[in-house]
Design an enzyme around this catalytic site. Structure first.
Site, PDB file in Angstrom:
ATOM      1  N   ASP A   1      54.539  28.431  28.906  1.00 22.66           N
ATOM      2  CA  ASP A   1      53.152  28.268  28.468  1.00 22.66           C
ATOM      3  C   ASP A   1      52.710  26.800  28.437  1.00 22.66           C
ATOM      4  O   ASP A   1      51.848  26.434  27.658  1.00 22.66           O
ATOM      5  CB  ASP A   1      52.925  28.922  27.096  1.00 22.66           C
ATOM      6  CG  ASP A   1      53.731  28.255  25.999  1.00 22.66           C
ATOM      7  OD1 ASP A   1      54.691  27.529  26.330  1.00 22.66           O
ATOM      8  OD2 ASP A   1      53.405  28.455  24.819  1.00 22.66           O
TER       9      ASP A   1
ATOM     10  N   HIS B   1      35.792   2.973   9.588  1.00 23.79           N
ATOM     11  CA  HIS B   1      36.683   4.064   9.193  1.00 23.79           C
ATOM     12  C   HIS B   1      35.923   5.142   8.414  1.00 23.79           C
ATOM     13  O   HIS B   1      36.103   6.336   8.636  1.00 23.79           O
ATOM     14  CB  HIS B   1      37.841   3.519   8.346  1.00 23.79           C
ATOM     15  CG  HIS B   1      38.517   4.567   7.526  1.00 23.79           C
ATOM     16  ND1 HIS B   1      39.242   5.594   8.107  1.00 23.79           N
ATOM     17  CD2 HIS B   1      38.572   4.785   6.182  1.00 23.79           C
ATOM     18  CE1 HIS B   1      39.717   6.390   7.143  1.00 23.79           C
ATOM     19  NE2 HIS B   1      39.319   5.920   5.974  1.00 23.79           N
TER      20      HIS B   1
ATOM     21  N   GLU C   1      37.631   3.859  -5.077  1.00 27.12           N
ATOM     22  CA  GLU C   1      38.881   3.122  -4.998  1.00 27.12           C
ATOM     23  C   GLU C   1      38.687   1.702  -4.480  1.00 27.12           C
ATOM     24  O   GLU C   1      39.372   0.782  -4.906  1.00 27.12           O
ATOM     25  CB  GLU C   1      39.849   3.881  -4.068  1.00 27.12           C
ATOM     26  CG  GLU C   1      41.271   3.840  -4.548  1.00 27.12           C
ATOM     27  CD  GLU C   1      42.156   4.755  -3.706  1.00 27.12           C
ATOM     28  OE1 GLU C   1      43.362   4.690  -3.871  1.00 27.12           O
ATOM     29  OE2 GLU C   1      41.625   5.526  -2.872  1.00 27.12           O
ATOM     30  N   ASP C   2      37.756   1.536  -3.553  1.00 30.67           N
ATOM     31  CA  ASP C   2      37.683   0.262  -2.837  1.00 30.67           C
ATOM     32  C   ASP C   2      36.420  -0.564  -3.082  1.00 30.67           C
ATOM     33  O   ASP C   2      36.272  -1.631  -2.495  1.00 30.67           O
ATOM     34  CB  ASP C   2      37.792   0.503  -1.320  1.00 30.67           C
ATOM     35  CG  ASP C   2      39.148   1.054  -0.937  1.00 30.67           C
ATOM     36  OD1 ASP C   2      40.083   0.874  -1.736  1.00 30.67           O
ATOM     37  OD2 ASP C   2      39.265   1.666   0.135  1.00 30.67           O
TER      38      ASP C   2
ATOM     39  N   ASP D   1      39.953  12.117   7.151  1.00 33.37           N
ATOM     40  CA  ASP D   1      40.375  10.761   6.797  1.00 33.37           C
ATOM     41  C   ASP D   1      41.692  10.433   7.511  1.00 33.37           C
ATOM     42  O   ASP D   1      41.845   9.372   8.119  1.00 33.37           O
ATOM     43  CB  ASP D   1      40.554  10.723   5.266  1.00 33.37           C
ATOM     44  CG  ASP D   1      41.042   9.385   4.743  1.00 33.37           C
ATOM     45  OD1 ASP D   1      40.560   8.356   5.227  1.00 33.37           O
ATOM     46  OD2 ASP D   1      41.910   9.389   3.841  1.00 33.37           O
TER      47      ASP D   1
ATOM     48  N   HIS E   1      34.233   8.801   0.377  1.00 32.78           N
ATOM     49  CA  HIS E   1      35.597   9.090  -0.078  1.00 32.78           C
ATOM     50  C   HIS E   1      36.389   7.870  -0.546  1.00 32.78           C
ATOM     51  O   HIS E   1      37.287   7.995  -1.360  1.00 32.78           O
ATOM     52  CB  HIS E   1      36.376   9.875   0.980  1.00 32.78           C
ATOM     53  CG  HIS E   1      36.955   9.054   2.092  1.00 32.78           C
ATOM     54  ND1 HIS E   1      36.271   8.777   3.246  1.00 32.78           N
ATOM     55  CD2 HIS E   1      38.161   8.460   2.227  1.00 32.78           C
ATOM     56  CE1 HIS E   1      37.032   8.042   4.038  1.00 32.78           C
ATOM     57  NE2 HIS E   1      38.187   7.832   3.450  1.00 32.78           N
TER      58      HIS E   1
HETATM   59 MN    MN Z   1      39.988   6.611   3.925  1.00 35.95          MN
END
Ligand code: MN
Length: 503
Positions: free
Chosen positions: A259, A48, A76-77, A138, A72
């Site tokens: 269109d 990811h 947090e992880d 993301d 990113h």
């Molecule tokens: Mn993410």
């Protein structure tokens, strides 16, 4: 097979060597930090991370954005903190990553009236448009892999994408991202409607593409014979979700959608746009009232092009879209077009991180994006926060309330419900007990503590309540409280009776 590292280096091969170095070291840092972590479906978590950074490279974003894309989810992880990132990659990249972490706390819980506030809050929290761009990458990857989550989570994320992310992408003029996000979310939010449109399109496309190709060949011939310069002529198919919205406006009748497929002509200059339009009209008869000059009058998000709908052979109807290469780039990438890597911008180094907290000025920005110097000046001006008189606070379950600056728990309570206001005794702000006159600030999570024995509001609250709504309720409620008190004192008056009166 190519490794992921080789792939990202290839994507950024035109970047300056030091930029490539930065991307590479962010890659290695993130790969090691997420080592051993798995996603819900068992695939490595780094997939990811890589996909997110890879999208940013596809969009040709500058190296610090790609690096921040890799980093990113690190604070947090993983065991690494934001200050570790700052130590390794400096303040600027750390601030981008910090923005990502802050934004991930913002969740949409499906209350329509909060969607607009949440969009504003999203931009207010992000502060830096580059943070928003990384968040989009993301989100695109999260949407592509949404099937790994249970049904309820899928729905929530898809609705959030449709209600919050796609409209913001649209306002930033990022048509490409908006389209991708909408189409990915459509199937989860409206599964039956999605199936209907998909089947409808499949049948219709077959014959429309045929005469689209025919019209394209004719126009190419015409341009060559008449010596009209052009860069590119290609066909484009309307995206599924935007087609769906249009169908709803036209009795669900696909015959009324002109269109569904269109011929796009990319030319060098604005003058060439009008020349090309003339040539198209010379070859095919235009439909009355269907010529749109979005060059002279751009759409609110800055979109520019000439559109015309014409009769081809056998009365078939087709749309032409004519624009310059710059207009095309901006229609796809919007505000992000400004950061796109180009040779002459030498490494595509972005303007310094700026406080971008606006909504109303987007149109102006879009126009001024075309001129680098004015753009920087505009960003400078935009430091004036359009939200300076408003604050955004959360309810305990994540809804966002929009209040004037200086508001207190009493204002908050009355905005949620009159009853909550009438019975509030104190508040809990971010977990700490606070008095009813404590000033709130953006991002606070506010819980109201009530006491049902309380006899309505106190006129003392008028000393600090900010909103008109709360003040009116306090005045009305105070009367009620007095009446209730009097009733109790009078013979025969009881609590039960007053409760009945209330309803
Ligand atoms: Mn993410």
């Amino acid at each position: 097979m190519k490794t992921k590292l080789e792939h990202i280096l290839q994507q950024t091969q035109e970047y300056r060597p030091e930029d490539q170095e930065l991307v590479k070291s962010a890659y290695l840092f993130a790969e090691q930090a997420h080592e051993g972590q798995r996603r819900e479906n068992g695939s490595p978590y780094f997939s990811h991370i890589f996909a997110t950074a890879s999208l940013l490279a596809d969009w040709r974003m500058p190296a610090p954005l790609i690096a921040a894309g890799f980093l990113h989810d690190v604070p947090e992880d993983t065991k690494h903190s934001l200050s570790d990132i700052e130590k390794h990659f400096g303040k600027d990249i750390a601030s981008l990553v910090e923005g990502e972490t802050k934004l991930s706390a913002l969740k949409y819980r499906g209350k329509e009236r909060y969607a607009e506030n949440l969009r504003k809050m999203f931009l207010a929290i992000a502060q830096d448009i580059r943070v928003v761009i990384i968040k989009f990458a993301d989100r695109v990857d999260n949407m592509r892999t949404l099937n790994i989550f249970p049904e309820d989570k899928r729905k929530r994320i898809a609705r959030e994408t449709l209600e919050i992310y796609a409209p913001i992408a649209n306002r930033l003029g990022m048509g490409e991202v908006k389209g991708i996000l909408e189409d990915l979310a459509f199937q989860y939010v409206f599964p039956e409607e999605y199936e209907w449109v998909k089947i409808l399109v499949e049948e219709e496309l077959k014959n429309r593409k045929q005469y689209l190709n025919h019209a394209r060949t004719l126009i190419e011939q015409k341009f060559r014979n008449a010596g009209i310069p052009y860069l590119e002529i290609h066909g484009r198919t309307k995206r599924v979700y935007s087609l769906y919205k249009k169908l709803l406006k036209h009795d669900r009748d696909i015959a009324k959608i002109y269109d569904l497929v269109a011929v796009r002509i990319i030319v060098k200059s604005v003058a060439d746009c009008y020349t090309a339009l003339g040539a198209v009209h010379n070859l095919f008869t235009p439909l009355k009232g269907r010529i749109k000059d979005y060059i002279a009058q751009p759409k609110p998000n800055g979109y520019q092009s000439l559109h015309t709908t014409v009769f081809c052979e056998e009365g078939k109807i087709i749309e032409f879209q004519i624009r310059t290469a710059e207009m095309h780039e901006e229609a796809e990438y919007g505000i992000a077009a400004h950061w796109r890597y180009t040779e002459e911008r030498g490494g595509g180094s972005p303007p310094p991180a700026k406080q971008v907290r606006w909504m109303q000025d987007l149109v102006r920005i879009q126009k001024e994006l075309r001129d680098e110097k004015t753009f920087l000046k505009t960003l400078e001006e935009l430091k004036i926060d359009v939200f300076q008189n408003r604050i955004f606070v959360f309810t305990p379950n994540g809804d966002v309330l929009d209040l004037p600056e200086g508001s207190t728990p009493v204002d908050f309570a009355y905005l949620v419900h009159t009853d909550l206001g009438n019975h509030c005794v104190r508040a809990q702000i971010n977990g700490d007990i606070a008095p009813l006159d404590a000033p709130l600030k953006s991002g606070d999570i506010v819980k109201i503590i009530t006491d049902q024995k309380r006899n309505g509001p106190s006129t003392q609250w008028l000393k600090f309540a900010k909103t008109r709504h709360a003040r009116e309720k306090i005045r009305a409620g105070a009367h009620y409280g007095i009446a209730k008190l009097l009733k109790k004192m009078l013979p025969g008056g009881s609590d039960g009776a007053s409760k009945k009166n209330r309803s």
